[in-house]
Enzyme design. Structure first.
Site, PDB file in Angstrom:
ATOM      1  N   PRO A  53     -11.504  -6.089   0.743  1.00  0.00           N
ATOM      2  CA  PRO A  53     -11.806  -5.534  -0.582  1.00  0.00           C
ATOM      3  C   PRO A  53     -10.760  -4.493  -0.994  1.00  0.00           C
ATOM      4  O   PRO A  53     -10.816  -3.332  -0.573  1.00  0.00           O
ATOM      5  CB  PRO A  53     -13.187  -4.915  -0.401  1.00  0.00           C
ATOM      6  CG  PRO A  53     -13.267  -4.603   1.059  1.00  0.00           C
ATOM      7  CD  PRO A  53     -12.461  -5.642   1.773  1.00  0.00           C
ATOM      8  N   ASP A  75      -7.759  -0.825   1.695  1.00  0.00           N
ATOM      9  CA  ASP A  75      -8.922  -1.564   2.175  1.00  0.00           C
ATOM     10  C   ASP A  75     -10.138  -0.638   2.071  1.00  0.00           C
ATOM     11  O   ASP A  75     -10.195   0.403   2.742  1.00  0.00           O
ATOM     12  CB  ASP A  75      -8.686  -1.992   3.621  1.00  0.00           C
ATOM     13  CG  ASP A  75      -9.837  -2.814   4.199  1.00  0.00           C
ATOM     14  OD1 ASP A  75     -10.886  -2.931   3.549  1.00  0.00           O
ATOM     15  OD2 ASP A  75      -9.680  -3.324   5.331  1.00  0.00           O
ATOM     16  N   HIS A  76     -11.121  -1.026   1.249  1.00  0.00           N
ATOM     17  CA  HIS A  76     -12.255  -0.139   0.996  1.00  0.00           C
ATOM     18  C   HIS A  76     -13.239  -0.082   2.159  1.00  0.00           C
ATOM     19  O   HIS A  76     -14.142   0.771   2.168  1.00  0.00           O
ATOM     20  CB  HIS A  76     -13.011  -0.594  -0.259  1.00  0.00           C
ATOM     21  CG  HIS A  76     -13.589   0.532  -1.060  1.00  0.00           C
ATOM     22  ND1 HIS A  76     -14.096   1.677  -0.482  1.00  0.00           N
ATOM     23  CD2 HIS A  76     -13.744   0.686  -2.398  1.00  0.00           C
ATOM     24  CE1 HIS A  76     -14.541   2.488  -1.431  1.00  0.00           C
ATOM     25  NE2 HIS A  76     -14.342   1.910  -2.606  1.00  0.00           N
ATOM     26  N   ARG A  77     -13.083  -0.926   3.169  1.00  0.00           N
ATOM     27  CA  ARG A  77     -14.017  -0.894   4.294  1.00  0.00           C
ATOM     28  C   ARG A  77     -13.815   0.344   5.171  1.00  0.00           C
ATOM     29  O   ARG A  77     -14.795   1.076   5.428  1.00  0.00           O
ATOM     30  CB  ARG A  77     -13.886  -2.178   5.110  1.00  0.00           C
ATOM     31  CG  ARG A  77     -14.328  -3.433   4.368  1.00  0.00           C
ATOM     32  CD  ARG A  77     -14.005  -4.696   5.149  1.00  0.00           C
ATOM     33  NE  ARG A  77     -12.568  -4.822   5.385  1.00  0.00           N
ATOM     34  CZ  ARG A  77     -12.021  -5.800   6.128  1.00  0.00           C
ATOM     35  NH1 ARG A  77     -12.804  -6.698   6.712  1.00  0.00           N
ATOM     36  NH2 ARG A  77     -10.718  -5.861   6.292  1.00  0.00           N
ATOM     37  N   VAL A  91     -11.726   2.958   4.387  1.00  0.00           N
ATOM     38  CA  VAL A  91     -11.246   4.111   3.608  1.00  0.00           C
ATOM     39  C   VAL A  91     -11.989   4.190   2.280  1.00  0.00           C
ATOM     40  O   VAL A  91     -12.014   3.217   1.514  1.00  0.00           O
ATOM     41  CB  VAL A  91      -9.728   4.010   3.350  1.00  0.00           C
ATOM     42  CG1 VAL A  91      -9.253   5.197   2.519  1.00  0.00           C
ATOM     43  CG2 VAL A  91      -8.962   3.928   4.659  1.00  0.00           C
TER      44      VAL A  91
END
Length: 434
Positions: free
Chosen positions: A235, A406-408, A410
């Protein structure tokens, strides 16, 4: 004493590898550190060196075969050892005869077509004692062009065939002959050909008058697969910033006036990435299935474009490196990348990549994260713009950057703090050299 030589694990995450070429002929002796075989993974092609003196008694696979890591690929013996009864020797070592086991065909590089020798001198070239020394990149380019590497004359150190030799052979083949051959080719039995045309499987570009089909290389397939997976499963979110670089450019000019190593703008920006990672350690992490892995050292990948694709070697521990040391390592990686000398280990690790297209005049772009890393910083060109300083409009050099995250592992706030730290380091660059 004969022993098995097994397919080495040249990359940490590779279950298989392609046996690109044997560098030692059957029955030939070799010494420690001689290249025995060339191995290709999705990331690189490397020569595997001998650990001690010996003789290659028997190869169990031909070039072009994809083999599981750990499977036996040859039988090695001590210096002067003779193979004797090969079948008995293989049985004693616990392996089947070479022809007994099916050999998987290389998935993405088709069988090499017969091509006329190119760039070979009339005398047949130098006597190499039955061995052809060539760089991994030269062998790959020769395969893709349908050239016989043994027919080329090397101009590298010790007669080694390098990229320029393959380029010259390709250019010579494209030049139409002005005279018919004076020496007729020796008669040979015609080679069987498949009933269907081999357009999709040709190793050289093919096509019709309105297009050209260039077959995928193993590296191109790997790039396509990894980046598709990244966009599908990672993501992404994006943060943009504009950095004033007047002081950075002035500092670079002063450093280059006294430094024995020429410093580029990119070298300073890489150091700024290290500074931001040190100040915001939450960004120095990657997503793992069971946890977020946070690193204790700052390892940064640098995107390098080559003729065969984009590679991202990793600069390690750069928080403790000077700018000149970063410049030296980056240039060494660039030379290795373009000569095909990178090792898979050089491409593994890191939590962020720096990709710079500023030299092409690109003002801004958003890059795709290189998994499993958590971010990639896309850097554009420095340009003149009107900015407001202390209430007055003035001209300044500015640089646009886009941070893909990467939104996972961070969150947005963490990435924003990191980008602010990076911008601060760029706009006040004295901290990069102290």
């Amino acid at each position: 004493m004969a022993e098995l030589f097994r397919m080495p694990a040249v990359a940490a995450d590779a279950a298989t590898a392609v046996l690109s070429a044997w560098q030692v002929a059957e029955g030939a002796s070799f010494t420690k550190d001689d290249a025995l075989v060339s191995i290709e993974t999705d990331k690189a092609e490397v020569d595997v060196a001998a650990e001690q003196d010996g003789v290659l008694l028997k190869t169990l696979y031909e070039a072009g075969v994809e083999i599981e890591v750990g499977d036996p690929i040859a039988v090695l013996g001590a210096v002067g050892e003779q193979p004797g009864d090969l079948d008995a020797l293989l049985a004693e070592l616990g392996v089947s005869a070479p022809g007994a086991a099916p050999q998987a065909v290389r998935r993405d590089v088709p069988e090499e077509p017969v091509a006329p020798p190119a760039a070979a001198p009339a005398s047949g070239g130098p006597d190499r004692g039955g061995r052809v020394f060539s760089s991994p990149l030269a062998r790959r380019l020769a395969r893709e062009a349908g050239l016989d590497i043994e027919a080329l004359t090397g101009t590298g150190p010790g007669g080694r065939i390098v990229r320029r030799d393959v380029d010259a052979a390709v250019a010579a083949r494209r030049t139409p002959a002005t005279q018919p051959a004076t020496v007729p080719a020796p008669a040979a039995a015609p080679r069987a050909t498949p009933a269907a045309p081999q357009v999709a499987g040709a190793t050289a570009p093919v096509g019709t008058g309105d297009h050209e089909d260039i077959p995928h290389t193993r590296m191109r397939r790997a790039i396509a697969r990894r980046l598709t997976e990244s966009k599908q499963h990672t993501p992404h979110f994006y943060l943009r910033a504009t950095c004033a670089v007047d002081e950075l450019l002035a500092l670079r000019q002063r450093i280059n006036a006294v430094s024995p190593v020429r410093i580029s703008v990119n070298d300073l920006l890489i150091k700024a990435v290290a500074t931001a990672h040190t100040q915001v350690p939450e960004m120095n992490a990657v997503w793992q299935p069971e946890a977020v892995r946070r690193f204790r050292t700052v390892d940064v990948s640098v995107a390098i474009a080559t003729d065969t694709g984009l590679v991202t070697p990793v600069l390690r521990g750069i928080e403790n490196l000077s700018v000149s040391a970063i410049a030296t390592r980056t240039r060494a990686y660039a030379e290795q990348a373009r000569s095909g000398a990178l090792h898979p280990a050089d491409l593994e690790g890191g939590s962020i990549t720096v990709s710079n297209l500023g030299m092409y005049g690109v003002e801004e772009f958003a890059a795709i994260i290189n998994p499993p890393q958590a971010a990639i910083l896309a850097i554009g060109a420095a340009r003149d713009e009107a900015v407001v300083r202390d209430g007055a409009v003035t001209a300044a050099k500015v640089l646009g950057v886009v941070l893909s995250v990467d939104h996972r592992p961070v969150d947005g706030a963490v990435a924003a703090r990191w980008l602010a730290a990076f911008t601060e380091a760029v706009e006040n660059p004295v901290r990069l050299v102290v």
